[in-house]
Motif scaffolding. Structure first.
Motif, PDB file in Angstrom:
ATOM      1  N   LYS A   1      64.479   8.649  19.805  1.00 45.66           N
ATOM      2  CA  LYS A   1      64.545   9.968  20.739  1.00 45.66           C
ATOM      3  C   LYS A   1      63.535  10.019  20.842  1.00 45.66           C
ATOM      4  O   LYS A   1      62.626  10.592  22.288  1.00 45.66           O
ATOM      5  CB  LYS A   1      65.425  10.933  20.319  1.00 45.66           C
ATOM      6  N   THR A   2      62.084  10.470  19.823  1.00 47.11           N
ATOM      7  CA  THR A   2      61.157  11.373  20.218  1.00 47.11           C
ATOM      8  C   THR A   2      59.698   9.964  20.263  1.00 47.11           C
ATOM      9  O   THR A   2      58.874  10.279  20.536  1.00 47.11           O
ATOM     10  CB  THR A   2      60.721  12.081  18.897  1.00 47.11           C
ATOM     11  N   SER A   3      59.702   8.563  19.510  1.00 42.62           N
ATOM     12  CA  SER A   3      58.559   8.288  19.047  1.00 42.62           C
ATOM     13  C   SER A   3      58.939   7.132  20.808  1.00 42.62           C
ATOM     14  O   SER A   3      57.761   6.784  20.936  1.00 42.62           O
ATOM     15  CB  SER A   3      58.590   7.343  18.701  1.00 42.62           C
ATOM     16  N   HIS A   4      59.992   6.165  21.359  1.00 44.53           N
ATOM     17  CA  HIS A   4      60.080   5.592  22.560  1.00 44.53           C
ATOM     18  C   HIS A   4      60.979   6.526  23.294  1.00 44.53           C
ATOM     19  O   HIS A   4      61.049   5.836  24.330  1.00 44.53           O
ATOM     20  CB  HIS A   4      60.861   4.714  21.812  1.00 44.53           C
ATOM     21  N   GLY A   5      61.702   7.662  23.523  1.00 45.11           N
ATOM     22  CA  GLY A   5      62.356   7.885  24.358  1.00 45.11           C
ATOM     23  C   GLY A   5      63.549   6.525  24.362  1.00 45.11           C
ATOM     24  O   GLY A   5      64.481   7.638  26.044  1.00 45.11           O
ATOM     25  N   THR A   6      63.881   6.478  23.603  1.00 40.77           N
ATOM     26  CA  THR A   6      64.784   5.536  24.271  1.00 40.77           C
ATOM     27  C   THR A   6      66.218   5.359  22.556  1.00 40.77           C
ATOM     28  O   THR A   6      66.853   4.492  22.055  1.00 40.77           O
ATOM     29  CB  THR A   6      64.268   4.471  24.167  1.00 40.77           C
ATOM     30  N   GLY A   7      66.597   6.775  22.021  1.00 42.82           N
ATOM     31  CA  GLY A   7      67.521   7.032  20.874  1.00 42.82           C
ATOM     32  C   GLY A   7      68.207   6.568  21.610  1.00 42.82           C
ATOM     33  O   GLY A   7      69.051   6.318  22.745  1.00 42.82           O
ATOM     34  N   THR A   8      69.809   7.146  20.683  1.00 47.88           N
ATOM     35  CA  THR A   8      71.080   6.588  20.970  1.00 47.88           C
ATOM     36  C   THR A   8      71.608   8.225  20.778  1.00 47.88           C
ATOM     37  O   THR A   8      71.553   9.035  20.051  1.00 47.88           O
ATOM     38  CB  THR A   8      71.674   6.028  20.511  1.00 47.88           C
ATOM     39  N   ASP A   9      72.008   8.559  21.529  1.00 50.69           N
ATOM     40  CA  ASP A   9      72.881  10.095  22.167  1.00 50.69           C
ATOM     41  C   ASP A   9      74.330  10.315  21.521  1.00 50.69           C
ATOM     42  O   ASP A   9      75.039   9.030  20.936  1.00 50.69           O
ATOM     43  CB  ASP A   9      73.481  10.183  23.499  1.00 50.69           C
ATOM     44  N   ALA A  10      74.457  11.345  20.511  1.00 50.05           N
ATOM     45  CA  ALA A  10      75.218  11.017  19.214  1.00 50.05           C
ATOM     46  C   ALA A  10      76.734  10.377  19.935  1.00 50.05           C
ATOM     47  O   ALA A  10      77.126   9.565  19.170  1.00 50.05           O
ATOM     48  CB  ALA A  10      75.690  12.212  19.230  1.00 50.05           C
ATOM     49  N   ASP A  11      77.169  10.658  21.275  1.00 47.83           N
ATOM     50  CA  ASP A  11      78.348   9.786  21.479  1.00 47.83           C
ATOM     51  C   ASP A  11      78.855   8.804  21.926  1.00 47.83           C
ATOM     52  O   ASP A  11      79.130   8.201  21.866  1.00 47.83           O
ATOM     53  CB  ASP A  11      79.381  10.812  23.002  1.00 47.83           C
ATOM     54  N   LYS A  12      77.313   8.320  22.345  1.00 44.40           N
ATOM     55  CA  LYS A  12      76.630   6.875  22.370  1.00 44.40           C
ATOM     56  C   LYS A  12      76.887   6.106  21.134  1.00 44.40           C
ATOM     57  O   LYS A  12      77.743   4.938  20.899  1.00 44.40           O
ATOM     58  CB  LYS A  12      75.760   6.616  23.426  1.00 44.40           C
ATOM     59  N   PHE A  13      76.684   6.689  20.444  1.00 42.03           N
ATOM     60  CA  PHE A  13      76.367   6.422  18.903  1.00 42.03           C
ATOM     61  C   PHE A  13      77.506   6.086  18.065  1.00 42.03           C
ATOM     62  O   PHE A  13      77.773   5.177  17.610  1.00 42.03           O
ATOM     63  CB  PHE A  13      75.518   7.366  18.028  1.00 42.03           C
ATOM     64  N   THR A  14      78.823   6.571  18.430  1.00 43.87           N
ATOM     65  CA  THR A  14      79.653   7.165  18.037  1.00 43.87           C
ATOM     66  C   THR A  14      80.372   5.908  18.747  1.00 43.87           C
ATOM     67  O   THR A  14      81.708   5.394  17.930  1.00 43.87           O
ATOM     68  CB  THR A  14      80.701   8.768  17.829  1.00 43.87           C
TER      69      THR A  14
END
Length: 224
Positions: free
Chosen positions: A105-118
């Motif tokens: 999220k911070t290093s590449h701007g491509t993390g996973t939002d919590a709802d999508k992660f779940t």
């Protein structure tokens, strides 16, 4: 007489098939990112587990397979699950994911939002369990080993670890709570509040002590 021979033949085949099934090792796939990818190398946690099984004299009872790819997030696991996991017909799958979902999220701007992660995590477990596969869940350990809550991603790691704990409970999956265990270990052993070097080499990836620590925790879950 013919009936008796037929019954004996069926009984013999049943015993033979049962014996073959008993001799088949339990196939365990470790499904994750670069931490798991390194786990199959020299000194990696999966390699250490194989050595532990050999010392206990039960190496032939388990087949440990690493299926880790660097940079993977939970949706990457979902997309490659068919080829890298289901095609191998495992008995057990250990899901060890979440670091990149938070870190990127911070290093590449491509993390996973919590709802999508779940959502993706739920879908992975449903698919595996529908095939009769036992699933073991793991929380992500650390992105920085400081013990004063000053690691940049501590808040998100704690939150996503909570999500995984809830998912594991929902689907009745055993949980290896690496987040909790790493924090506890560092509180006792990282008295200088170092950013890395206690269980990791670079705040994330495991050093020799970290690999052994994870191997011990994973082994308990596998043998249980």
């Amino acid at each position: 007489m013919k009936n008796a021979l037929k019954i004996l033949s069926i009984l013999f085949l049943s015993i033979l098939m049962f014996s073959m099934k008993q001799d088949k090792p339990t196939k365990v796939i470790f499904f994750g990112d670069s931490i798991t990818q390194a786990g199959i190398g020299p000194g990696g946690y999966i390699t250490k587990m194989k050595e532990m099984l050999e010392k206990q004299g039960i190496k032939s009872k388990y087949q440990l397979i690493g299926a880790g790819i660097g940079g993977n997030k939970v949706y990457d696991l979902f997309l490659r699950m068919e080829d890298d996991v289901l095609a191998q017909n495992p008995d057990v799958v250990v899901i060890y994911i979440g670091v990149n979902d938070v870190w990127h999220k911070t290093s590449h701007g491509t993390g996973t939002d919590a709802d999508k992660f779940t959502g993706f995590y739920n879908a992975i477990i449903k698919k595996l369990q529908s095939r009769g596969i036992k699933v073991i869940c793991c929380t992500p350990a650390v992105i920085g080993e400081r013990t004063d809550n000053s690691n940049a991603q501590d808040g998100d790691l704690n939150y996503y670890s909570g999500l995984i704990r809830n998912i594991a409970s929902k689907y009745d999956c055993p949980l290896v709570d690496l987040r909790k265990e790493f924090i506890s270990y560092n509180l006792k052993n990282n008295l200088q509040n170092k950013e890395s070097g206690i269980l990791t080499t670079d705040r994330v990836h495991l050093n020799d002590t970290g690999n052994q620590f994870v191997a011990d925790l994973m082994m308990k879950a596998i043998l249980k």
